[in-house]
Write an enzyme that holds these catalytic residues in place. Structure first.
Site, PDB file in Angstrom:
ATOM      1  N   GLU A 132       0.854  -1.188   0.000  1.00 12.37           N
ATOM      2  CA  GLU A 132       0.000   0.000   0.000  1.00 12.37           C
ATOM      3  C   GLU A 132       0.897   1.248   0.000  1.00 12.37           C
ATOM      4  O   GLU A 132       1.852   1.299   0.777  1.00 12.37           O
ATOM      5  CB  GLU A 132      -0.892   0.026   1.241  1.00 12.37           C
ATOM      6  CG  GLU A 132      -1.898   1.163   1.158  1.00 12.37           C
ATOM      7  CD  GLU A 132      -2.869   1.204   2.350  1.00 12.37           C
ATOM      8  OE1 GLU A 132      -2.752   0.381   3.260  1.00 12.37           O
ATOM      9  OE2 GLU A 132      -3.722   2.080   2.332  1.00 12.37           O
ATOM     10  N   GLU A 178      -4.860  -2.635  12.985  1.00 10.10           N
ATOM     11  CA  GLU A 178      -4.622  -3.494  11.813  1.00 10.10           C
ATOM     12  C   GLU A 178      -5.606  -4.653  11.796  1.00 10.10           C
ATOM     13  O   GLU A 178      -6.107  -5.041  10.745  1.00 10.10           O
ATOM     14  CB  GLU A 178      -3.182  -4.004  11.783  1.00 10.10           C
ATOM     15  CG  GLU A 178      -2.104  -2.918  11.855  1.00 10.10           C
ATOM     16  CD  GLU A 178      -2.296  -1.756  10.913  1.00 10.10           C
ATOM     17  OE1 GLU A 178      -2.871  -1.952   9.826  1.00 10.10           O
ATOM     18  OE2 GLU A 178      -1.894  -0.620  11.259  1.00 10.10           O
ATOM     19  N   GLY A 182       3.597   2.670  10.732  1.00  3.83           N
ATOM     20  CA  GLY A 182       3.398   1.889  11.951  1.00  3.83           C
ATOM     21  C   GLY A 182       3.236   0.407  11.657  1.00  3.83           C
ATOM     22  O   GLY A 182       3.889  -0.436  12.265  1.00  3.83           O
ATOM     23  N   HIS A 187      -9.000  -3.589  10.567  1.00  2.00           N
ATOM     24  CA  HIS A 187      -9.031  -3.398   9.111  1.00  2.00           C
ATOM     25  C   HIS A 187      -9.558  -4.636   8.380  1.00  2.00           C
ATOM     26  O   HIS A 187      -9.959  -4.546   7.228  1.00  2.00           O
ATOM     27  CB  HIS A 187      -7.619  -3.116   8.584  1.00  2.00           C
ATOM     28  CG  HIS A 187      -7.287  -1.661   8.425  1.00  2.00           C
ATOM     29  ND1 HIS A 187      -8.128  -0.759   7.837  1.00  2.00           N
ATOM     30  CD2 HIS A 187      -6.156  -0.954   8.745  1.00  2.00           C
ATOM     31  CE1 HIS A 187      -7.547   0.444   7.811  1.00  2.00           C
ATOM     32  NE2 HIS A 187      -6.355   0.355   8.370  1.00  2.00           N
TER      33      HIS A 187
HETATM   34  N1  B3K Z   1      -2.815   1.101   5.705  1.00  2.00           N
HETATM   35  C1  B3K Z   1      -1.480   1.299   6.211  1.00  2.00           C
HETATM   36  C2  B3K Z   1      -0.839   2.550   5.751  1.00  2.00           C
HETATM   37  C3  B3K Z   1      -0.141   2.428   4.445  1.00  2.00           C
HETATM   38  C4  B3K Z   1       0.638   3.685   4.143  1.00  2.00           C
HETATM   39  C5  B3K Z   1       1.216   3.676   2.787  1.00  2.00           C
HETATM   40  N2  B3K Z   1       2.097   4.776   2.537  1.00  2.00           N
HETATM   41  C6  B3K Z   1      -1.444   1.247   7.699  1.00  2.00           C
HETATM   42  C7  B3K Z   1      -2.705   1.546   8.400  1.00  2.00           C
HETATM   43  O1  B3K Z   1      -3.252   2.612   8.337  1.00  2.00           O
HETATM   44  O2  B3K Z   1      -3.225   0.662   9.014  1.00  2.00           O
HETATM   45 ZN    ZN Z   2      -5.132   1.937   8.899  1.00  2.00          ZN
END
Ligand code: B3K
Ligand code: ZN
Length: 903
Positions: A125, A302, A265, A305
């Site tokens: 990502e 996470e 993170g 998500h």
């Molecule tokens: N979705 C990832 C972040 C990705 C950043 C890319 N530059 C982490 C998070 O927000 O959970």
């Molecule tokens: Zn996130």
């Protein structure tokens, strides 16, 4: 212009993909120098849009062979550009095989496939998958993945990818393989692999419907003793999402892998989260209470998500907040339930107001759903994340908690398996609540922080109290050309009589009866509105915007007496804290506006109000007390500069002049010292009363007491007495955990004394081999107000534990200096800016994402005097003059320079 303008992408240009990829099989032969990827794509033409060639994104790799339906594809049948592969003529359904070669060892950007500590891992990502193979790298193309990894067994004994493990085995020549299959279609940004020498802690989770899930936390062998907390947090988050939203986990295994080199993170790859080690590893000897809370919250984020992001993903990157804002909201809700809620809310609001409000007031201001971008990595912002979460919170407030939860369940149900938009989300909420939410939409499309100005008028003859409310659009010069529509603002409030009783709130037009609630949410939707409450016997004290019910600047002319009253009587712990902050801001503002002014009387009234909090029974909520006794930070004061006059309406307003960083530092320190001196005996007795917090217990009570105890020590150390510095030294030596150890260092951070040097030296020797702990040591020195700090930071660049190659080190040393040390970063001679610019220039060729983050603090020049503004612009110009600049840094530096001049 030294750099060619990069291409800008617009939301209005969105069109559905002309090709779907239903399945992809990846055969990956891993090697640090040359990894060979063979991708097999099952392609299907999207018959709902006009026919178009197949466009596959690809970067920073070598293209090998291509086969179409088993036959080699001749070069004449396709076009290769530096970042794409175009194939014009294809049957409506076909299989394309693509061979690519990538070199992880050369990948310093930490995007795509790269090496960390000798192990291979990925970060896809937002657009890293295109560095692994050619693919339509956009989130609305969702495919089922089958991944076969193959590698040298001794070098890479562990081979992981998304989904469930289907097979694994030995191969000739000391090699082995693993075959993974993920049955849930996903966008390629959620693809991940890990190969390396790792060990794991394992546990099990039985889902609400009785499925067994294996849980594993993978780390390097020497860190295995630091995984308990992450595992516990994961199980709590899994249970919480089932209970609260009915969301169950869906694969046989859930893996978390900790890596040392990571740009952010963590990353929510389906079934295989890859984490910055800093948000996995935790042990009381090496991690502070704050670290423990952060691990819990990032692990939860996470995990959560899996539904808000993975099962339901974003149609395009403009919708990023759909998954990020919603998931931040969800992780905040989760953490609030694990801790003493009010302090978590205060922490979150502080973060929003210190940093996101500043972003919203500067040249990088953008709506929660931006309209355009050059580099999507630059839009993983506080606005998309934190303000995005506030938008979801406002929706919760508007719908009420029960309807909101049901509406979110509906969203998860109705949109499962799809790539959707903010409108789809709002629609699910509307369907469930039967409410038109279109007046809420401008929150997603308008940038800037609005100001809510409220006047309270008591009409004694009619026994009523009226609030006259005006909403002002953001006063950000970068947004001057944007039309601002009024916003729908939920205003949670209560009214107190002088005995501290909350009054029943009956609005004008509502029939008189006895059942009115003492807390209500008003919906402010027009530019100007008036709300009158009936049967109010005496002039009340209003408690406005309770729990920070909307991300706005609130201007209300509270008197000192009203603030003191709210500090002791408000039943909303957030607003009690807020009253303390406003009261302190008031004093700071008075001193800033006129340094010669005698504010002794005000100060002593304030001190009395603060002293009233320092009674032993308050220890039950020590964390709240510690927050309330902490003065607003310098960063917040800088952000608030233009609003300070609005906060203290009954004082001479500040001219809309440049922020005086030195004065802010000076008056804040003076007030801190005043509090230290005036309440010295209180600090000492509270310090002693919290003795038992010096343990390894991790419950909210002990954590809160440690916070408070460290704060008491800091206040004592504001006094020029060797006794208190010796106390800090003893505190350090007897620390049972990192929170206390670091608390001692923090207390003398800004004091040039032998105790400070001794502690710093001891710390560095003791933790030399633990990079995450050394980060605390770097950050501590980078945040110091001592005069030689810039020189210290420059020297620390050459410390054996420091390297520009690791994002955590960069953030700890340079990031802390630029973001958390206003006094030195904004040094009048421009040395702070020049230093940071130099580091950005050194970093950009290696790691553009990290370099772009560091560029942001340089873009706020409009807030400062001409000389500083000039130095900041010069720093940006110097960056822009580099012959080769990444899109990431270019976009930030360019925007930063373009911004209109100060109001
Ligand atoms: N979705 C990832 C972040 C990705 C950043 C890319 N530059 C982490 C998070 O927000 O959970
Ligand atoms: Zn996130």
């Amino acid at each position: 212009m030294p750099v060619a303008p990069a291409q800008r992408i617009y939301l209005s240009d969105y069109s559905p993909p002309p090709w779907w990829v239903d399945q992809i099989t990846l055969n990956i032969a891993l090697d640090a120098q040359q990894t060979r990827v063979l991708a097999t794509l099952s392609l299907r033409r999207n018959l709902e849009v006009p026919a178009a060639p197949l466009h596959l994104d690809g970067q920073a790799m070598r293209l090998g062979q291509l086969w179409l339906d088993g036959q080699p594809l001749p070069p004449a049948a396709y076009t290769q550009t530096p970042d794409a592969l175009l194939i014009p003529a294809l049957p409506d359904g076909c299989t394309l095989e693509i061979e690519t070669l990538v070199c992880p060892a050369d990948n310093t950007a930490l995007e795509g496939l790269y090496l960390s500590g000798g192990n291979l891992c990925t970060q896809c990502e937002a657009e890293g998958f295109r560095r692994i193979t050619y693919f339509p790298d956009r989130p609305d193309v969702m495919a089922v993945y089958t991944v076969r990894l193959e590698a040298d067994k001794r070098r890479y004994p562990v081979l992981l990818s998304n989904g469930n493990l289907q097979a694994a085995g030995e191969l000739p020549g000391g090699r082995h393989f693993a075959l993974w299959h993920d049955p849930f279609p996903k966008p390629c940004y959620l693809f991940a692999l890990v190969a390396g020498d790792l060990v794991y802690q394992q546990d099990q989770f039985i889902t609400a419907s009785g499925r067994e899930v294996t849980l594993r936390v993978y780390v390097q062998a020497h860190n295995l003793h630091q995984c308990d907390h992450a595992m516990r947090s994961l199980k709590k988050a899994m249970r919480w999402d089932e209970r609260r939203f009915g969301c169950e986990y869906d694969l046989d295994i859930y893996m978390v892998v900790a890596v040392d080199d990571f740009n952010m993170g963590a990353m929510e790859n389906k079934g295989l989260n890859i984490f910055n080690a800093r948000y996995v590893l935790a042990h009381p000897q090496t991690a502070t209470d704050e670290d423990f809370l952060n691990v819990e919250s990032v692990i939860a984020h996470e995990y959560l998500h899996n539904w808000s992001g993975n099962r339901i993903t974003c149609r395009d990157w403009f919708q990023l907040s759909l998954k990020e804002g919603l998931t931040v909201f969800r992780d905040q809700e989760f953490s609030t339930e694990q801790t003493l809620g009010a302090v978590k809310r205060i922490d979150d609001v502080q973060h929003l107001r210190d940093a996101q409000f500043a972003e919203d007031a500067g040249p990088m201001a953008h709506p929660v759903r931006p309209d355009s971008y050059i580099e999507i990595n630059n839009f993983y912002t506080l606005t998309v994340y934190e303000k995005g979460a506030e938008l979801v919170r406002m929706l919760q407030t508007l719908l009420g908690p029960a309807v909101f939860d049901a509406a979110l369940r509906r969203y998860f149900h109705d949109c499962d398996g799809q790539a959707v938009t903010v409108e789809d989300f709002i629609q699910a909420l509307e369907t469930e609540s039967q409410r038109d939410l279109s007046p809420f939409m401008p929150w997603y499309t308008q940038a800037g922080t609005p100001r809510l100005e409220i006047h309270g008028v008591y009409e004694a003859d009619r026994r009523r109290y009226c609030l006259h409310i005006t909403q002002h659009p953001a006063d950000n010069p970068s947004l001057q050309d944007m039309p601002a529509q009024p916003l729908l603002i939920p205003l949670r409030l209560a009214l107190f009589d002088l005995q501290g009783q909350a009054l029943p709130l009956r609005l004008h037009n509502e029939p008189p009866h006895s059942g009115y609630a003492t807390e209500r949410v008003l919906e402010v939707h027009a530019k100007q509105q008036q709300f009158c409450f009936e049967d109010i016997p005496t002039p009340p004290v209003p408690s406005l915007l309770r729990g920070f019910s909307a991300p706005v600047h609130l201007a209300f002319a509270y008197s000192d007496a009203q603030l003191a009253f709210l500090l002791t009587h408000d039943s909303d712990p957030f607003n009690r804290w807020e009253a303390a902050q406003r009261y302190a801001l008031r004093l700071l503002q008075a001193q800033l506006a006129d340094p010669a002014q005698d504010i002794t009387a005000e100060r002593s009234a304030w001190t009395k109000a603060i002293a009233s909090l320092l009674t032993p029974h308050q220890l039950t909520d020590a964390a709240w007390l510690a927050k309330t006794l902490t003065l607003p930070s310098e960063v917040y004061l800088i952000e608030q500069w233009r609003h300070l006059s609005a906060v203290a309406v009954n004082r001479p307003p500040l001219a809309a002049a440049a922020t005086d960083v030195e004065a802010i530092h000076r008056v804040r320190e003076q007030l801190r010292q005043h509090l230290g001196r005036a309440l010295e005996s209180h600090w000492l007795s509270l310090y002693q009363a919290t003795q038992r917090a010096n343990s390894t217990a991790l419950d909210p009570q002990h954590m809160g007491q440690r916070r408070l105890r460290n704060l008491c020590l800091s206040y004592l150390c504001t006094l020029p007495k060797a006794t208190w510095r010796e106390l800090a030294y003893t505190h350090y030596q007897h620390a049972a955990n990192m929170t206390e150890g670091l608390g001692a260092l923090q207390a003398v951070r800004d004091i040039d004394c032998p105790q400070r040097s001794a502690m710093l030296a001891d710390f560095a020797t003791r933790w030399a081999d633990d990079p995450l702990v050394m980060d605390k040591w770097f950050a501590m020195q980078a945040a110091s107000s001592l005069p030689q700090t810039l020189h210290t930071v420059q020297t620390l660049l050459h410390h054996p534990a420091f390297t520009l190659k690791n994002p955590n080190r960069v953030r700890a040393l340079i990031g802390t200096f630029a973001n958390a040390n206003p006094l030195h970063f904004h040094a009048q001679d421009g040395s702070g800016y020049a230093f940071v610019a130099e580091q950005i220039i050194a970093l950009d060729p290696r790691n553009p994402q990290i370099a772009a983050r560091l560029t942001r603090p340089l873009t706020r020049w409009q807030c400062f005097d001409t000389q500083r503004a000039h130095f900041m612009q010069a720093a940006l110009q110097r960056i822009l003059a580099q012959p080769k600049l990444s899109n990431d840094v270019y976009e930030v530096a360019r925007l930063g320079l373009q911004s209109p001049s100060a109001v």
